[in-house]
Design an enzyme around this catalytic site. Structure first.
Site: not given
Ligand code: PDD
Length: 287
Positions: A33, A52, A100, A180
């Site tokens: 996604y 990405r 499946r 993170e």
């Molecule tokens: N999440 N790390 C993780 C695990 C994430 O799911 C996200 C983004 C980021 C930041 O990535 P970006 O700057 O490209 O949004 C880092 C999105 C917003 C979500 O799952 O809703």
């Protein structure tokens, strides 16, 4: 106003939008996604998000569901049909629908859905007040660079944060270093004013906002290091913040029970947020 979703070639009413029960995303989390921000009616960092998406799909041997050109058109159409000025668009691509079986189906068409959501970024208190984070063990798999819909550890962590009254959970590896957040990248500012965020590898998602903030830091001559940091280093830092498409640059004022700096949003975090907002509003050149 009717709200639309895009589902496999059709714009349908959001409340009626559905996918097949044998979609492999549903059964195996076999899909990826993207979340991109819409600000002032414009898509922020559209190309890096599509880069990405393409990379995530390639890593999982799923073909692109349509050309980039077509993706851009569908995104714009949905944003305009739903009259989103500020908010986000969600894209999900799964391997498709098949009986499946763990191994890949021989003949399958990738399934593509998109939804949007309006968000009033200006009204959000978190930018002004900052947020708390908790720290938790990182329970995820070894390919966190792929933005898969397999988000169960992230959901468990976010729920734990919510129950602790925090905004985010910083996931920590067995080595004691922060990877993170559950849906954001983690940053600190050390005593000499240097930004620190983990380097890119398979251990973290390669955040698009992270990339833009680093580009801004470069332009503003702010020193930065891309390296891992421990929870202890973060707790002793002058400032901390998280970045993501929907949280922009959100100051972190508390990690577990320890205040970061003086317990208020740090000055560099606030400046970065201001610059990022200028960028999102088109008042600053691209990354
Ligand atoms: N999440 N790390 C993780 C695990 C994430 O799911 C996200 C983004 C980021 C930041 O990535 P970006 O700057 O490209 O949004 C880092 C999105 C917003 C979500 O799952 O809703």
């Amino acid at each position: 106003m009717p709200r639309y979703a895009y589902v496999n070639g059709a714009y349908v009413q959001h409340r009626d939008a559905a996918i097949h029960i044998e979609d492999r995303g549903y059964q195996f989390a076999d899909g990826v996604y993207e979340v991109a921000t819409v600000a002032g009616g414009r898509l922020i960092d559209e190309e890096p998000h599509l880069d990405r998406l393409e990379r995530s799909l390639t890593e999982l041997f799923i073909p692109m569901p349509m050309s980039r050109r077509a993706l851009r058109l569908v995104m714009r159409t949905l944003i305009s049909r739903n009259q989103v000025r500020n908010g986000m668009i969600y894209l999900q691509v799964t391997r498709g629908v098949a009986p499946r079986d763990h191994k890949f189906p021989a003949h399958v068409t990738p399934a593509l859905v998109m939804t949007t959501r309006r968000i009033d970024f200006a009204a959000q208190e978190k930018f002004k007040k900052g947020v708390s984070v908790i720290t938790i063990p990182d329970l995820r798999w070894a390919r966190r660079d792929i933005k898969t819909v397999g988000l169960l550890p992230n959901c468990l962590g976010k729920q734990q944060a919510f129950e602790a009254g925090a905004f985010e959970a910083w996931q920590v590896g067995a080595d004691g270093f922060v990877t993170e957040g559950t849906s954001s990248n983690a940053w600190i500012v050390n005593a000499s004013g240097t930004l620190v965020t983990r380097h890119l590898s398979n251990d973290i998602l390669h955040g698009v906002t992270r990339r833009t903030v680093l580009a801004i830091a470069r332009e503003e001559n702010i020193a930065f290091q891309e390296r891992p940091f421990t929870v202890a280093e973060a707790m002793a830092a002058s400032e901390a913040f998280v970045t993501s498409a929907t949280s922009f640059v959100t100051p972190v004022i508390r990690i577990d029970n320890t205040a970061v700096g003086d317990g208020r949003p740090g000055p560099l975090s606030q400046r970065l947020l201001g610059w990022y907002r200028d960028y999102a509003e088109g008042l600053r050149a691209g990354a």
